[in-house]
Design a protein around this motif. Sequence first.
Motif, short mmCIF file in Angstrom:
data_model
loop_
_atom_site.label_atom_id
_atom_site.label_comp_id
_atom_site.label_asym_id
_atom_site.label_seq_id
_atom_site.Cartn_x
_atom_site.Cartn_y
_atom_site.Cartn_z
N ASN A 1 37.30 33.11 54.54
CA ASN A 1 36.68 33.15 53.22
C ASN A 1 37.64 33.77 52.22
OD1 ASN A 1 34.30 34.37 51.19
ND2 ASN A 1 33.82 32.42 52.17
N VAL A 2 37.49 33.40 50.97
CA VAL A 2 38.36 33.91 49.91
C VAL A 2 37.53 34.22 48.67
CG1 VAL A 2 40.50 32.78 50.61
CG2 VAL A 2 38.85 31.50 49.27
N ALA A 3 38.02 35.17 47.87
CA ALA A 3 37.37 35.49 46.59
C ALA A 3 38.39 36.11 45.66
CB ALA A 3 36.20 36.45 46.80
N LEU A 4 38.21 35.88 44.37
CA LEU A 4 39.05 36.49 43.35
C LEU A 4 38.23 37.52 42.60
CD1 LEU A 4 40.89 33.28 42.27
CD2 LEU A 4 42.06 35.41 42.75
N GLY A 5 38.71 38.76 42.57
CA GLY A 5 37.95 39.83 41.92
C GLY A 5 38.87 40.92 41.43
N GLY A 6 38.35 42.15 41.40
CA GLY A 6 39.10 43.27 40.86
C GLY A 6 38.84 43.41 39.37
N PRO A 7 39.29 44.51 38.75
CA PRO A 7 39.03 44.76 37.32
C PRO A 7 39.51 43.63 36.42
CG PRO A 7 39.91 46.73 38.39
CD PRO A 7 40.03 45.62 39.39
N ARG B 1 40.27 40.52 37.72
CA ARG B 1 39.99 39.30 38.49
C ARG B 1 41.26 38.67 39.06
NH1 ARG B 1 37.71 37.50 33.91
NH2 ARG B 1 38.54 35.40 34.18
N CYS B 2 42.33 39.46 39.23
CA CYS B 2 43.59 38.94 39.74
C CYS B 2 43.86 39.38 41.18
CB CYS B 2 44.76 39.41 38.87
SG CYS B 2 44.78 38.69 37.21
N ARG B 3 42.86 39.92 41.85
CA ARG B 3 43.05 40.38 43.23
C ARG B 3 42.36 39.39 44.16
NH1 ARG B 3 45.29 44.55 45.74
NH2 ARG B 3 44.30 45.68 47.45
N LEU B 4 43.17 38.77 45.01
CA LEU B 4 42.64 37.82 45.98
C LEU B 4 42.29 38.55 47.27
CD1 LEU B 4 42.20 34.76 46.74
CD2 LEU B 4 44.48 34.87 47.78
N THR B 5 41.04 38.45 47.71
CA THR B 5 40.64 39.02 48.99
C THR B 5 40.37 37.89 49.96
OG1 THR B 5 38.37 39.22 48.14
CG2 THR B 5 39.72 41.20 48.10
#
Length: 328
Positions: A298-304, A306-310
């Motif tokens: 699974n993947v998601a883009l987030g962080g303050p 939105r440039c952090r890929l988890t």
Amino acid sequence: MAALRRRDVLAAGILATGILDLALPRPARAAPVVRSLDPRFAAVVDPASRLEMIYTGGRWCEGLCPAPHLGGLVFSDVKANRICVLSDDGRARPFRDPSNNANGNALDREGRLVTCEHRGRRVVRREPDGRLTVLADSFAGKPLNSPNDAVLGPDGAIWFTDPVFGIRLPDEGVMAEPAQRARRVYRVVEPGRVEAMTDAADQPNGLAFAPDGRTFYLSDAGAALQPEGARAILAFPVGPDHRLGAPRRFAEIETGAPDGLAIDAEGRLYAACEDGVRVFDPDGTWLGSIATPRAAANVALGGPDRCRLTVTAGPAIHAIDLKVAGAG
């Protein structure tokens, strides 16, 4: 014994050094995490970036959903039968335990958490007071298979996939025979109002919309159950009435099966695959990959910003900073 001359000592030293260099193994260099296949990939991620492990100790992590108002990054540990929240300090706390072998998570327009349950064979919404509202548990009077992943559509509805993994794979639900004749993508506008959108995929899995809402992407993960099954990402045109047109094969995956999907603000598609996260341009070009130690789920883009890929990969969650932001 005759005294040794200086040049003899130096020669012996050079010879010994050469023998040691040949006999002792050299330290192996780690393969780069970022693999570029197209010059445009340089605009996505720094080639020297490294993948950080931000959580470990799960059984099968899935369902990433950035949710700062809920405490951090929501994720499902499917086989451990729980949902957790990973805070910025790296601590994970239980959010729903047990979770009915929950898998995919998404936020609706009001920020409420929507979850796909394998064991419950339903899609539920968590209300602000913690109560669960059932959005979907049947279609045409028959139980769903095992809802897998969900996304908020540009129309404000929740779209979800319904393959058979949760009723066919041990530890991911309860084994049962499928009640639905097809594995579909569904759309839910309000609780109980479930519409079938497509049955074009063998085993529909990850799903995502282009930023303009005009293209719908879908992972077909049939190969996860049988080697000769489908392993492709499909792209559907979305009409003004939210109906899907005929699909085209956006990408073929030669090994494993594509899983979760995510989109950045410029329309690039991020796909969790056996070799890590593959990144595709909107025109279908495979730009490059971000390798993971185990198959990515699974993947998601987030962080303050939105440039952090988890990325989830087996028992762990990894993260890497990108140069681009996720679609907002």
